[in-house]
Each structure stands twice: as structure tokens, then as C-alpha cells.
Design a protein around this motif. Structure first.
Motif: not given
Ligand code: GDP
Length: 308
Positions: A138-139, A141, A146, A164-168, A171
Motif C-alpha cells: 500500500t502506497r 499519496n 508517495e 489517495g492510495f495505490r496498491f503496488d 495487478e
């Protein structure tokens, strides 16, 4: 009856303990966020899984609210004297779990197998599934850029304003095969942080379809009570994202997935607004101070789900 409970760390583990206390290992299983996992000094650290393991084993540190009871900090203090990185609080006893996990992963065990192994060693009978065996990070932003989740959460004490958020890695991640063959009669989303504890679980490819395919009631317990989070950055994140800090917003967040939400009796959220989303509402005492509170809320969540 079989129940699947989705959980993050401290908040979720409280209800998880309630569920595990009133239902046998055949009746309840846990699906845990691993987006908080990270590598520290070459060790695989899995904070939410460990919180659940320690909580279910009765080994959690009640005073700190995280980590292991009877903890000592000799390694951390020594790291400091050596000019090492000491921002992440690794207790001596906790360290042993990270050593074991890292070794077993290196020996090609999957994360699911490692958790199963440790759970057995700790005398836990209930099944605990990570959201994936593959690494997902989980990253967060923020206005300053980030950040890896633990850098945001621990090192920066959740201070940077979130955008915001990003789940590296999401995929390439897959659901845990052992979970996908199981069926459940209800799903409970524990009162965990929706953005950084539950969303990573739901973001695993196939997860939402799997939950829909169960054709069973799904209920969430709100972690927001009257505009505040009990602990952690959930309320701060909502307000920084310009969203209302209400249980209504939590219900909206899970719209399309849940059939109902449990809100606290101290919560003044307008229930009609939640019902207008097409969701049922139950009002309970959701603040869990004692083991009895955890068990009562667990039973209420099951009863509510089965009434839907
Ligand atoms: P983390 O991964 O350790 O941050 O833990 P979780 O994501 O599982 O839980 C954090 C959330 O739990 C916060 O938003 C808190 O408001 C919520 N929380 C903690 N204790 C309670 C409680 O007793 N009742 C309810 N309803 N929410 C709680």
C-alpha cells in the motif's frame, strides 16, 4: 454456518477476537490485509496479520494497543547505538516472528502456509488467510509525494495530508487458492480502516467477484463513530479527501458490496440517508472495551447478517 471476516489490524482484530470466541474454527475464518507488509532489515514484517495472530492467541500488548505483551526493546535500543534505523518499533519477541516468517518464506513456503504454521504454534485453530500470497504494498499519496504505508503510518505519524492510495503489485496478485474453494454463509467487514485495511483486500483481482459469488449477506461495522475514529487515521483521511467523516460515508464506500451496516448507538449519522443507499442499518454498541463487548458485537453482527 460459516462466516468470513475481513480485517485489518487493531480495530478489526477486536471484532475478530469476539467472533473467534463465540464460533468454532469450522465456523469462522479470517481474511487479512497484507498491504501493510514490508521488508525491514531484510525481514518480512506483516503488521496486520501479526496483530490478528497475537490477538487471537491472547498475546497482544493491551497497554500499547499493538505488538506483543511482555515486550522488551533491547534489539531496537542496540540498533540505535549502532546508528541503525530505529523508526519502526521492532520488539525483541516480535522480532522472533519476523525471523521465522522470513526463513520459511525463503524456504519457499507460501505466506498462507507460514501464517498457518505460526498460528498452530500459537495454539490458534481458526483459519487465517492473507489477501494474497503475492507481495502487495500500500502506497499513500500525500501532498509531499508517495509514501510506503509504514513510512506514512509510523515514521511520519500519519501527518502528511493524504490525496489517495495505490496498491503496488495488485495487478499481478492472486487470491489465495485455498480460500477460493470455500463457501460462506455470511461475510462481516470488521471495523477496520476502509482505505488502507479493507480496500487493499477488495482490490485483489477476483476478490469482489468471489464475494458476490457467495450469494450471502455482507455486513460492515463502521469504524467511524460520530465523526471520529477510535484510533488511527481513518477520520483524518476522510476529511483530507474532502469526504464526510460519517458512517454514511462508510456505507457509501461499501455500497454495491454490503447489504447492511452496523453503526454505533452514539453515532448521530442520519439512518435515512444510509437506507436511501439501499442498505439496512443496525444500531449497536460498537465500541469494544472488554472481551464481552467483542463477543456481544460479534453475535449482533451475525444476527444482523442472517436477518438480511
Ligand atoms: P490498523 O490496521 O491497526 O490501523 O487497524 P484497523 O484498520 O483494523 O482498524 C482501525 C480502525 O478501527 C480505526 O478506524 C478505528 O476507528 C477502528 N476501531 C478501533 N477500535 C474500535 C472499536 O472498538 N469499535 C469500532 N467501531 N471501531 C474501532
Amino acid at each position: 454456518m460459516r462466516i468470513l471476516a475481513l480485517t485489518g489490524g487493531v480495530g478489526g482484530a477486536k471484532l475478530a477476537l469476539g467472533l473467534a470466541s463465540i464460533r468454532s474454527a469450522d465456523e469462522v475464518a479470517f481474511l487479512v490485509n497484507t498491504g501493510d507488509d514490508f521488508e525491514h532489515y531484510g525481514l518480512h514484517v506483516s503488521p496486520d496479520v501479526d496483530t490478528l495472530l497475537y490477538t487471537l492467541a491472547g498475546l497482544n500488548n493491551q497497554e500499547l494497543g499493538w505488538g506483543r505483551e511482555g515486550e522488551s526493546w533491547n534489539c531496537l535500543k542496540t540498533l540505535d547505538t549502532l546508528g541503525g534505523e530505529s523508526w519502526f518499533q521492532l520488539g525483541d519477541r516480535d522480532l522472533a516472528l519476523h525471523l521465522v516468517r522470513t526463513k520459511l518464506l525463503k524456504e519457499s513456503m507460501t505466506l498462507t502456509e507460514v501464517i498457518g504454521h505460526v498460528a498452530t504454534q500459537l495454539g490458534i485453530e481458526h483459519k487465517i488467510f492473507p489477501m494474497s500470497n503475492e507481495p502487495i504494498s500500500t502506497r499513500v499519496n500525500t501532498v509531499h509525494g508517495e509514501l510506503e504505508f509504514q513510512r506514512y503510518f509510523v515514521e511520519q505519524k500519519c501527518e502528511p495530508v493524504v490525496t489517495g492510495f495505490r496498491f503496488d503489485g495488485i495487478e499481478k496478485a492472486q487470491m489465495v487458492p485455498d480460500l477460493t474453494i470455500l463457501s460462506f454463509d455470511c461475510v462481516i467487514i470488521c471495523p477496520s480502516n476502509p482505505f488502507v485495511s479493507v480496500d487493499p483486500i477488495l482490490a485483489v483481482p477476483g476478490m469482489r467477484d468471489y464475494l458476490h459469488s457467495l450469494h450471502c449477506p455482507v455486513v460492515a461495522v463502521s469504524p467511524i463513530i460520530d465523526g471520529k475514529a477510535i484510533k488511527g487515521p481513518a477520520a483524518k483521511m476522510l476529511s483530507e479527501l474532502n469526504l464526510p467523516v460519517t458512517s454514511y460515508q462508510i456505507a457509501k464506500h461499501y455500497q454495491g458490496l454490503v447489504n447492511g451496516i452496523i453503526i454505533d448507538k452514539l453515532d448521530s449519522t442520519n439512518q435515512a440517508d444510509i437506507k436511501n443507499l439501499g442498505l439496512r442499518v443496525a444500531v449497536e454498541q460498537t465500541i469494544m472495551r472488554t472481551l464481552e463487548d467483542r463477543k456481544v458485537l460479534a453475535q449482533s453482527a451475525i444476527d444482523f447478517a442472517m436477518s438480511l
